[in-house]
Write a protein that holds these residues in place. Structure first.
Motif, mmCIF file in Angstrom:
data_model
loop_
_atom_site.group_PDB
_atom_site.id
_atom_site.type_symbol
_atom_site.label_atom_id
_atom_site.label_comp_id
_atom_site.label_asym_id
_atom_site.label_seq_id
_atom_site.Cartn_x
_atom_site.Cartn_y
_atom_site.Cartn_z
ATOM 1 N N ASN A 29 0.799 -1.223 0.000
ATOM 2 C CA ASN A 29 0.000 0.000 0.000
ATOM 3 C C ASN A 29 0.836 1.279 0.000
ATOM 4 O OD1 ASN A 29 -2.447 -1.349 -0.074
ATOM 5 N ND2 ASN A 29 -2.622 -1.435 2.141
ATOM 6 N N THR A 30 2.086 1.182 0.397
ATOM 7 C CA THR A 30 2.925 2.386 0.451
ATOM 8 C C THR A 30 3.864 2.526 -0.747
ATOM 9 O OG1 THR A 30 4.515 1.251 1.893
ATOM 10 C CG2 THR A 30 2.836 2.634 2.965
ATOM 11 N N GLN A 31 3.822 1.584 -1.664
ATOM 12 C CA GLN A 31 4.619 1.743 -2.883
ATOM 13 C C GLN A 31 4.060 2.937 -3.643
ATOM 14 O OE1 GLN A 31 4.770 -1.748 -5.389
ATOM 15 N NE2 GLN A 31 6.633 -1.047 -6.416
ATOM 16 N N ILE A 32 4.928 3.861 -3.995
ATOM 17 C CA ILE A 32 4.517 5.131 -4.594
ATOM 18 C C ILE A 32 4.091 4.933 -6.052
ATOM 19 C CG2 ILE A 32 5.259 7.473 -5.190
ATOM 20 C CD1 ILE A 32 5.096 6.956 -2.168
ATOM 21 N N LYS A 33 2.941 5.507 -6.370
ATOM 22 C CA LYS A 33 2.465 5.538 -7.754
ATOM 23 C C LYS A 33 2.685 6.943 -8.304
ATOM 24 C CE LYS A 33 -1.120 2.064 -8.066
ATOM 25 N NZ LYS A 33 -2.554 1.795 -8.285
ATOM 26 N N VAL A 34 3.190 7.012 -9.515
ATOM 27 C CA VAL A 34 3.359 8.281 -10.222
ATOM 28 C C VAL A 34 2.702 8.112 -11.584
ATOM 29 C CG1 VAL A 34 5.005 9.908 -11.203
ATOM 30 C CG2 VAL A 34 5.505 8.835 -9.003
ATOM 31 N N GLY A 35 1.716 8.933 -11.855
ATOM 32 C CA GLY A 35 1.001 8.816 -13.122
ATOM 33 C C GLY A 35 0.356 7.454 -13.297
ATOM 34 N N GLY A 36 -0.096 6.864 -12.202
ATOM 35 C CA GLY A 36 -0.734 5.555 -12.252
ATOM 36 C C GLY A 36 0.223 4.384 -12.294
ATOM 37 N N GLN A 37 1.517 4.653 -12.337
ATOM 38 C CA GLN A 37 2.537 3.601 -12.402
ATOM 39 C C GLN A 37 3.182 3.395 -11.036
ATOM 40 O OE1 GLN A 37 2.121 1.976 -15.659
ATOM 41 N NE2 GLN A 37 4.210 1.580 -15.080
ATOM 42 N N LEU A 38 3.313 2.142 -10.626
ATOM 43 C CA LEU A 38 4.065 1.842 -9.415
ATOM 44 C C LEU A 38 5.539 2.150 -9.643
ATOM 45 C CD1 LEU A 38 2.506 -1.591 -8.359
ATOM 46 C CD2 LEU A 38 2.254 0.589 -7.169
ATOM 47 N N THR A 39 6.196 2.681 -8.630
ATOM 48 C CA THR A 39 7.634 2.958 -8.709
ATOM 49 C C THR A 39 8.330 2.154 -7.607
ATOM 50 O OG1 THR A 39 7.448 4.929 -7.299
ATOM 51 C CG2 THR A 39 7.265 5.266 -9.682
ATOM 52 N N VAL A 40 8.806 2.840 -6.579
ATOM 53 C CA VAL A 40 9.459 2.208 -5.427
ATOM 54 C C VAL A 40 8.900 2.835 -4.154
ATOM 55 C CG1 VAL A 40 11.568 1.490 -6.635
ATOM 56 C CG2 VAL A 40 11.439 3.785 -5.642
ATOM 57 N N ALA A 43 12.083 6.609 1.686
ATOM 58 C CA ALA A 43 12.970 6.187 2.762
ATOM 59 C C ALA A 43 12.233 6.141 4.094
ATOM 60 C CB ALA A 43 14.180 7.107 2.853
ATOM 61 N N GLN A 44 11.247 7.021 4.262
ATOM 62 C CA GLN A 44 10.497 7.042 5.514
ATOM 63 C C GLN A 44 9.079 7.573 5.282
ATOM 64 O OE1 GLN A 44 13.901 8.411 5.986
ATOM 65 N NE2 GLN A 44 13.309 10.040 4.609
ATOM 66 N N TYR A 45 8.191 7.116 6.151
ATOM 67 C CA TYR A 45 6.775 7.463 6.055
ATOM 68 C C TYR A 45 6.287 7.963 7.401
ATOM 69 C CZ TYR A 45 6.601 4.858 1.659
ATOM 70 O OH TYR A 45 6.825 4.433 0.376
ATOM 71 N N ASN A 46 5.209 8.729 7.374
ATOM 72 C CA ASN A 46 4.559 9.140 8.603
ATOM 73 C C ASN A 46 3.880 7.904 9.196
ATOM 74 O OD1 ASN A 46 2.060 9.986 10.174
ATOM 75 N ND2 ASN A 46 3.122 11.942 9.932
ATOM 76 N N PRO A 47 4.105 7.605 10.474
ATOM 77 C CA PRO A 47 3.544 6.379 11.048
ATOM 78 C C PRO A 47 2.019 6.376 11.170
ATOM 79 C CG PRO A 47 4.622 7.694 12.737
ATOM 80 C CD PRO A 47 4.915 8.349 11.426
ATOM 81 N N LYS A 48 1.405 7.539 11.130
ATOM 82 C CA LYS A 48 -0.057 7.601 11.250
ATOM 83 C C LYS A 48 -0.739 7.663 9.884
ATOM 84 C CE LYS A 48 -0.396 9.376 15.866
ATOM 85 N NZ LYS A 48 0.550 10.104 16.570
ATOM 86 N N THR A 49 -0.221 8.508 8.990
ATOM 87 C CA THR A 49 -0.872 8.697 7.686
ATOM 88 C C THR A 49 -0.326 7.764 6.608
ATOM 89 O OG1 THR A 49 0.700 10.370 6.920
ATOM 90 C CG2 THR A 49 -1.217 11.143 8.214
ATOM 91 N N LEU A 50 0.863 7.222 6.831
ATOM 92 C CA LEU A 50 1.588 6.400 5.864
ATOM 93 C C LEU A 50 1.936 7.167 4.589
ATOM 94 C CD1 LEU A 50 -0.092 2.900 6.282
ATOM 95 C CD2 LEU A 50 1.993 3.795 7.360
ATOM 96 N N LEU A 51 1.967 8.479 4.687
ATOM 97 C CA LEU A 51 2.402 9.306 3.561
ATOM 98 C C LEU A 51 3.913 9.519 3.651
ATOM 99 C CD1 LEU A 51 -0.452 11.963 3.522
ATOM 100 C CD2 LEU A 51 -0.096 10.066 1.916
ATOM 101 N N PRO A 52 4.573 9.721 2.507
ATOM 102 C CA PRO A 52 6.015 9.991 2.526
ATOM 103 C C PRO A 52 6.322 11.172 3.436
ATOM 104 C CG PRO A 52 5.249 9.694 0.285
ATOM 105 C CD PRO A 52 4.031 9.731 1.156
ATOM 106 N N GLU A 53 7.433 11.067 4.153
ATOM 107 C CA GLU A 53 7.775 12.120 5.106
ATOM 108 C C GLU A 53 9.290 12.322 5.162
ATOM 109 O OE1 GLU A 53 5.334 12.935 8.716
ATOM 110 O OE2 GLU A 53 7.047 11.987 9.693
ATOM 111 N N GLU A 59 17.225 14.493 4.553
ATOM 112 C CA GLU A 59 16.503 13.368 3.965
ATOM 113 C C GLU A 59 15.069 13.810 3.643
ATOM 114 O OE1 GLU A 59 18.880 9.751 6.164
ATOM 115 O OE2 GLU A 59 17.106 10.564 7.149
ATOM 116 N N LEU A 60 14.924 14.435 2.490
ATOM 117 C CA LEU A 60 13.650 15.009 2.078
ATOM 118 C C LEU A 60 12.713 13.910 1.559
ATOM 119 C CD1 LEU A 60 15.024 18.131 0.164
ATOM 120 C CD2 LEU A 60 14.431 17.923 2.588
ATOM 121 N N VAL A 61 11.444 14.253 1.435
ATOM 122 C CA VAL A 61 10.476 13.335 0.839
ATOM 123 C C VAL A 61 10.965 12.996 -0.569
ATOM 124 C CG1 VAL A 61 8.116 13.157 -0.035
ATOM 125 C CG2 VAL A 61 8.546 14.201 2.199
ATOM 126 N N SER A 62 11.038 11.711 -0.865
ATOM 127 C CA SER A 62 11.620 11.293 -2.138
ATOM 128 C C SER A 62 11.373 9.806 -2.364
ATOM 129 C CB SER A 62 13.129 11.532 -2.111
ATOM 130 O OG SER A 62 13.697 10.789 -1.039
#
Length: 190
Positions: A29-40, A43-53, A59-62
């Motif tokens: 569920n946390t694999q990043i989609k860009v333009g509908g495509q799965l990528t990778v 490095a870290q996620y918010n533990p509550k929202t599971l959004l990139p953080e 170490e920026l969102v990336s």
């Protein structure tokens, strides 16, 4: 009940199995989609929202060219992987191929003008393939930051201490692409 786990109480087996399955679900569920495509993965996620953080100031969102390798290795160890697990692995491997940086190497070079008499720089090397530690989500551009958290697109633009004190480039996915992934594909028929 083998490989030194004989001592684990059988009463813990089902709960452990369920926890691993929930972990795999979270990974998918946390694999990043860009333009509908799965990528990778990031490095870290918010533990509550599971959004990139962002983690540490540099170490920026990336998208992660390093941490994602460990995730793919974990997923490849799953016996009888689901269609979703196979899709996640295949998408990550396609992304690693897409963002590979050919013809350069990140090395220490003597530089008397620098505090420690050396500097970490990219140099041409036609036999080398590297990956950036962090890629901008959406553009796949390698990105860097010093302790000021300002995004830069060249490692040479960040301060000396961060440029020389962090693994901004590496060969993390090389063995996955060249050896592990082909073996995995053969073993799973995918």
């Amino acid at each position: 009940q083998k490989n030194d786990f004989e001592l684990v109480s059988p009463s813990l087996i089902l709960g452990s199995k369920n926890a691993v399955e929930k972990g795999i679900e979270c990974i998918l569920n946390t694999q990043i989609k860009v333009g509908g495509q799965l990528t990778v993965w990031c490095a870290q996620y918010n533990p509550k929202t599971l959004l990139p953080e962002m983690a540490r100031k540099f170490e920026l969102v990336s998208l992660s060219g390093s941490e994602s390798v460990g995730i793919v290795r974990f997923l490849m160890r799953i016996k009888n992987p689901s269609i979703q697990v196979k899709a996640a692995i295949n998408a990550a491997m396609a992304w690693f191929k897409l963002v590979a940086i050919k013809g350069v190497k990140f090395v220490d070079m003597p530089d008397a003008s620098q505090p420690k008499g050396k500097d970490r720089v990219l140099v041409l090397d036609t036999s080398s393939v590297v990956w950036a530690r962090f890629y901008e989500i959406g553009s796949n551009r390698p990105m860097f930051s010093g302790r000021d958290s300002i995004k830069k697109y060249a490692v040479s633009e960040i301060e000396y201490e961060r440029r020389n004190g962090y693994a901004w480039y590496g060969t993390w996915p090389a063995n996955l692409l060249n050896s592990d992934y082909p073996k995995w594909k053969d073993s799973t028929g995918r």
